[in-house]
Design an enzyme around this catalytic site. Sequence first.
Site, PDB file in Angstrom:
ATOM      1  N   HIS A 106      23.588 -13.140  36.408  1.00 37.66           N
ATOM      2  CA  HIS A 106      22.819 -14.372  36.551  1.00 37.66           C
ATOM      3  C   HIS A 106      22.989 -15.195  35.285  1.00 37.66           C
ATOM      4  CE1 HIS A 106      19.010 -16.349  35.221  1.00 37.66           C
ATOM      5  NE2 HIS A 106      19.155 -16.964  36.377  1.00 37.66           N
ATOM      6  N   ARG A 260      14.538 -28.054  47.009  1.00 38.89           N
ATOM      7  CA  ARG A 260      15.261 -27.677  48.232  1.00 38.89           C
ATOM      8  C   ARG A 260      15.231 -26.149  48.365  1.00 38.89           C
ATOM      9  NH1 ARG A 260      20.865 -26.774  49.909  1.00 38.89           N
ATOM     10  NH2 ARG A 260      21.186 -27.671  51.986  1.00 38.89           N
TER      11      ARG A 260
END
Length: 303
Positions: A106, A260
Site C-alpha cells: 500500500h 466516490r
Amino acid sequence: MALGDDVRPYLTQLQDRICAALEDEDGTGRFHEDAWERPEGGGGRSRVLSDGAVIERAGVNFSHVLGKGLPPSATERRPELAGRPFEAMGVSLIVHPKNPHVPTSHMNVRFFRTAGPEQEPIWWFGGGFDLTPFYPVEEDAVHWHETARAACQKFGDDVYPEYKKGCDEYFFLKHRGETRGVGGLFFDDLNRGGFEHCFALTRSIGDHYLPAYLPIVSRRKATPYGDRERDFQLYRRGRYVEFNLVYDRGTLFGLHSQGRVESILVSMPPLVRWEYNWQPEPGTPEATLYERYLKPQDWLGAA
C-alpha cells in the site's frame, strides 16, 4: 500560481508511472480507468487491474476534491480546522497479488489545503507506504526498509526513525494486538520546514515505492504454492479489511466527505475468508508470521 498548484501535475504523473510499471511486472494485466466528477467539486481517475498473471487486484487512484467542510477524520489532530472549506488531492494505491508469497503493498501521498482563522492558507502533506507479507522473507523486509530509509535520508537522519515509528503505531490492529505487516513509513500533518521542503520529501517517498516493491514481486512471483498457502492468504486478508473499515483515516475521510464509494473501497481484496478462533500450528511458516513479523522490529539494525 497559488501555493500547492504544482502538486497535482506530480501526482498525475506518479499515477501514470506506477500503473505502467505494475502492468510491465504483471505481464498480461492492464488497468481500466474510470474518470469521475464529484458534485461538490473536483473528481479523479480510478484505475483498477484485475485478474492479471501476478496481480489479483490493484487499484491506483488519483483524486482532487473540494469540499465545504473538513470532516473530523481529517482534523483529528487539528480540531480547530473542522468544518472549514478544503481542497485535497492525492494518489493512493493497493496491490493484492495472487501468489501468497508476494506481499500485499500500500502507498499513498496526499496534500490538503484550507483557510485558517484569518483566511490565510493552511496546508499539509501526508502519506507513506507499508508492506503486508503472508509468508515473509527477512531479505524482503530488510530491502523494503532500506529503500524507505533511502527515501528519507537527505531530509535528516531523524526522519526515517520517526516515520517508521509512525507506521508501526498507525498500522496496528488494536483489537488483534498485531501490526498489519512489517511496516514502512507513515507521516501526517507535515508542514514544518516550508512548502518546498515538505513537497520534496513527499515526492521522494512517492518515488521510492516502486524501487521498494518491484524487486520483491520479481523475486517471489514464481514461488510454488498450494491450497494451504492460498487459504492462509485469504484468511490474513481479513485483517486488511478489518483495518481499513475500523481504523484507516483515508477510508473514513473518503466516506465521511461523500467521496466516490467504488474508488474508496477498491482497496478491499477481491477474495477473503474468516475462520472462527483460528490459530497457527506451532513450528509452521504460518506460526513464524505471528511470532516474529506482526510486531514492530528494527529491521535495519537486525541486518
